[in-house]
Design a protein around this motif. Structure first.
Motif, mmCIF file in Angstrom:
data_model
loop_
_atom_site.group_PDB
_atom_site.id
_atom_site.type_symbol
_atom_site.label_atom_id
_atom_site.label_comp_id
_atom_site.label_asym_id
_atom_site.label_seq_id
_atom_site.Cartn_x
_atom_site.Cartn_y
_atom_site.Cartn_z
ATOM 1 N N ALA A 89 0.831 -1.202 0.000
ATOM 2 C CA ALA A 89 0.000 0.000 0.000
ATOM 3 C C ALA A 89 0.866 1.252 0.000
ATOM 4 O O ALA A 89 0.577 2.231 -0.713
ATOM 5 C CB ALA A 89 -0.937 -0.007 1.205
ATOM 6 N N LEU A 90 1.945 1.243 0.763
ATOM 7 C CA LEU A 90 2.842 2.401 0.818
ATOM 8 C C LEU A 90 3.629 2.561 -0.483
ATOM 9 O O LEU A 90 3.833 3.684 -0.954
ATOM 10 C CB LEU A 90 3.792 2.266 2.004
ATOM 11 N N LEU A 91 4.085 1.459 -1.073
ATOM 12 C CA LEU A 91 4.764 1.537 -2.365
ATOM 13 C C LEU A 91 3.830 2.087 -3.433
ATOM 14 O O LEU A 91 4.220 2.910 -4.272
ATOM 15 C CB LEU A 91 5.274 0.157 -2.781
ATOM 16 N N ALA A 92 2.584 1.616 -3.412
ATOM 17 C CA ALA A 92 1.605 2.098 -4.393
ATOM 18 C C ALA A 92 1.327 3.586 -4.200
ATOM 19 O O ALA A 92 1.169 4.334 -5.174
ATOM 20 C CB ALA A 92 0.312 1.296 -4.275
ATOM 21 N N LEU A 93 1.292 4.010 -2.948
ATOM 22 C CA LEU A 93 1.049 5.415 -2.652
ATOM 23 C C LEU A 93 2.162 6.289 -3.212
ATOM 24 O O LEU A 93 1.912 7.307 -3.870
ATOM 25 C CB LEU A 93 0.938 5.601 -1.134
ATOM 26 N N ARG A 95 4.501 5.490 -5.563
ATOM 27 C CA ARG A 95 4.636 5.391 -7.011
ATOM 28 C C ARG A 95 3.507 6.126 -7.730
ATOM 29 O O ARG A 95 3.693 6.676 -8.815
ATOM 30 C CB ARG A 95 4.669 3.935 -7.445
ATOM 31 N N GLY A 96 2.350 6.131 -7.108
ATOM 32 C CA GLY A 96 1.209 6.800 -7.716
ATOM 33 C C GLY A 96 1.387 8.299 -7.869
ATOM 34 O O GLY A 96 0.701 8.939 -8.675
ATOM 35 N N GLN A 97 2.322 8.882 -7.117
ATOM 36 C CA GLN A 97 2.604 10.310 -7.233
ATOM 37 C C GLN A 97 3.537 10.633 -8.396
ATOM 38 O O GLN A 97 3.795 11.806 -8.675
ATOM 39 C CB GLN A 97 3.227 10.822 -5.933
ATOM 40 N N LEU A 158 8.967 3.971 -15.871
ATOM 41 C CA LEU A 158 8.327 5.275 -15.753
ATOM 42 C C LEU A 158 6.877 5.184 -15.273
ATOM 43 O O LEU A 158 6.213 6.207 -15.108
ATOM 44 C CB LEU A 158 8.374 6.000 -17.098
ATOM 45 N N SER A 159 6.395 3.983 -15.044
ATOM 46 C CA SER A 159 5.000 3.769 -14.673
ATOM 47 C C SER A 159 4.665 4.408 -13.332
ATOM 48 O O SER A 159 5.507 4.497 -12.438
ATOM 49 C CB SER A 159 4.711 2.264 -14.616
ATOM 50 N N ARG A 160 3.401 4.805 -13.192
ATOM 51 C CA ARG A 160 2.898 5.330 -11.919
ATOM 52 C C ARG A 160 2.097 4.277 -11.153
ATOM 53 O O ARG A 160 1.470 4.593 -10.142
ATOM 54 C CB ARG A 160 2.031 6.560 -12.156
ATOM 55 N N ALA A 161 2.127 3.058 -11.643
ATOM 56 C CA ALA A 161 1.404 1.974 -10.970
ATOM 57 C C ALA A 161 2.383 1.138 -10.161
ATOM 58 O O ALA A 161 3.585 1.121 -10.432
ATOM 59 C CB ALA A 161 0.695 1.105 -11.994
ATOM 60 N N SER A 173 3.339 -4.500 -15.303
ATOM 61 C CA SER A 173 2.912 -3.148 -15.693
ATOM 62 C C SER A 173 3.842 -2.078 -15.122
ATOM 63 O O SER A 173 3.829 -0.939 -15.591
ATOM 64 C CB SER A 173 1.485 -2.893 -15.206
ATOM 65 N N SER A 174 4.614 -2.407 -14.112
ATOM 66 C CA SER A 174 5.621 -1.489 -13.581
ATOM 67 C C SER A 174 6.749 -2.321 -13.001
ATOM 68 O O SER A 174 6.568 -3.496 -12.652
ATOM 69 C CB SER A 174 5.037 -0.557 -12.512
#
Length: 541
Positions: A89-93, A95-97, A158-161, A173-174
């Motif tokens: 969850a923290l990695l996704a948070l 990377r999502g930025q 370069l993915s944000r996922a 996908s990332s």
């Protein structure tokens, strides 16, 4: 009726606050370095980071750390590291930025400062998840110089996922990238590595090799690939080693065990063996050290930012606590001796923030003196000061700071890691000395720039002249730590004099160039300082 457990004068932990809104120095720095455009997104991110839910994720990720499964139930080798859902969850948070790719996915001015701010905000809440983020970001320019390979990897890098699945590269996908340099016998002496790489065919740049050997520290072993240094006939070389072979089978990178570390417990570090593992040569044979050092230069910047983040969080926690905890008839924060400590912590934190943002700008503008000289010096000094600062902040809490239920124990355990990773203190000082010897002109140009910032401030002018004379004498190795310390403190003072409010700059200069200040936080004379201005700026209540 028993009343022995009535709770009073205990301070609830800081929660549901915005670490950007409460940080004037960071907001001003973003505007100064051309990144005001990033403030709205960072403001929203900070709202999430400071929420009770995210703070709980950070606590869970460190309490329930990674677990290694070397084999499945039928005895097949899988080398799988399992994480608590909070880690993902923290990695996704993060990377999502878009912070992993931000320095490289455009030419927008201020992008490096914006990245540094996002990294700094996240690092205040949870530091372990920044390890794979740091290495992935630093690997991007190295991999981009291999066009055929980068054509496959670029979108995933370069993915944000966040894709937590353990699958071959082409099915993800990332992507996350790790590093593998350190071996049992060598440590920071990468040239002493014994891992061998043998060409499968003709060999050469981009070709396949079989790697045989070990790594004593293999960072984030569940990354989709690692950059690894191994010996070839031409000398140490750098290889791209994925978790999966091109034929869809698992690569022969066998995890022997996970390290049980002092801190950084949410993140996994491992010992591994290569049993003819598949790898692709990056760059030319024998050029592995320069290749990996380029990557390490960027990760060293991240060490500076990460340590500044820990300083900031320790300061904020101390201010929150002392304004609410009472002793001897008044709040701790109202007592002069405690104010001396808090002011000193605030000055240290703002100086670290100013330096990290200036270094980030230097990476964007490719300013050689700041990148090549100041980065190792800053890593040496800021990371070491963070350990001392966290120790002082724990003492502010008394016994409450020394128990694992509170926030300070994790900060204290986390603090030393940035001094060690990517080269210990002595390695940084040796790197600084080598850079000065090879590029003396960059060193003097750096001092010239600091001189302009110093203006007519007598203490700074005196120190800059002393540094100039020291550089002219080609400083001996034994003076490496002294030189790094003096260079960083002077740079911080000059930056604050140019950019910070007078109360901050004057207090920093008065204390850091006073021999009586010493190394103990709080041993400064606050009677002539604007204590309330410093503390109000540090963290508005």
């Amino acid at each position: 009726m028993w009343s022995t457990h009535e709770i009073s004068n205990q301070v609830d932990e800081l929660s549901d606050y915005n670490p950007l809104s409460s940080d004037a120095a960071l907001r001003e720095g973003l505007a100064r370095h051309g990144a005001a455009w990033a403030l709205p997104q960072l403001q929203g991110y900070a709202d999430i980071l400071g929420s009770a839910d995210t703070l709980a994720l950070a606590e869970q990720a460190n309490q329930q750390g990674p677990m290694l499964r070397t084999h499945d139930r039928r005895g097949r080798r899988i080398d799988q590291v399992d994480f608590h859902p909070s880690w993902h969850a923290l990695l996704a948070l993060y990377r999502g930025q878009g912070l992993v790719s931000l320095p490289y996915d455009s030419e927008r001015a201020g992008r490096w400062a914006a990245f540094a701010a996002g990294f700094y905000l996240h690092g205040q809440i949870e530091a372990g998840t920044l390890c794979p983020a740091t290495m992935t970001q630093a690997a991007i320019p190295v991999l981009a110089r291999e066009p055929a390979l980068y054509a496959r990897l670029g979108p995933g890098l370069l993915s944000r996922a966040h894709d937590p699945r353990d699958l071959p590269l082409d099915q993800k996908s990332s992507l996350w990238i790790g590093m593998g340099m350190t071996e049992k016998q060598g440590g920071s002496d990468v040239r002493a590595n014994t891992t061998r790489a043998t060409p499968v065919g003709a060999g050469g740049r981009g070709a396949e090799y079989a790697l045989r050997g070990h790594k004593w520290f293999y960072s984030a072993p569940m990354s989709d690939a690692h950059l690894v240094v191994a010996q070839t006939e031409g000398g140490p070389s750098c290889f791209f080693v994925p978790r999966w072979r091109p034929d869809g089978t698992r690569n022969a990178v066998h995890i022997q065990r996970l390290k049980h570390k002092l801190g950084n417990r949410s993140n996994s570090s491992a010992e591994v063996e290569f049993q003819d593992a598949h790898g692709l040569l990056l760059g030319e044979p024998g050029r592995g050290i320069p290749t990996i050092i380029e990557m390490a230069t960027t990760t060293r910047l991240s060490c500076v930012i990460g340590s500044a983040a820990i300083q900031r969080q320790a300061l904020v926690q101390a201010l929150h606590y002392t304004r609410r905890r009472r002793a001897f008839g008044r709040a701790l924060a109202e007592q002069p001796l405690m104010q001396s400590v808090l002011v000193d912590l605030a000055l240290e934190s703002e100086a670290a923030c100013a330096l990290m943002l200036r270094l980030a700008q230097a990476f964007e503008q490719q300013e050689r003196g700041w990148q090549r000289l100041m980065t190792p010096a800053a890593k040496f000094w800021v990371c070491k000061r963070t350990v001392e600062l966290c120790g002082e902040a724990i003492e502010v809490f008394g016994g409450n700071g020394y128990v694992d239920e509170g926030p300070m124990a994790r900060l204290y355990r986390e603090a030393p890691v940035n001094s060690i990773w990517e080269g210990s203190g002595n390695v940084m000082c040796l790197d600084l000395l080598r850079a000065i010897a090879r590029e003396p002109q960059s060193a003097f140009e750096l001092l010239d720039e600091l001189q302009q910032m110093a203006g007519d401030e007598p203490l700074l002018r005196t120190e800059l002249q002393a540094l100039r004379e020291l550089l002219h004498t080609e400083p001996a190795e034994a003076l490496g730590r002294q030189l790094a310390q003096r260079l960083v403190i002077t740079a911080q003072a000059c930056l604050l004099r140019r950019d910070a409010p007078a109360a901050i700059a004057e207090a920093f200069i008065a204390s850091r160039f006073d021999a009586r200040h010493g190394r103990v936080y709080g041993a400064l004379d606050t009677r002539r300082l604007d204590v309330q201005a410093v503390l109000a700026r540090a963290y508005p209540d």
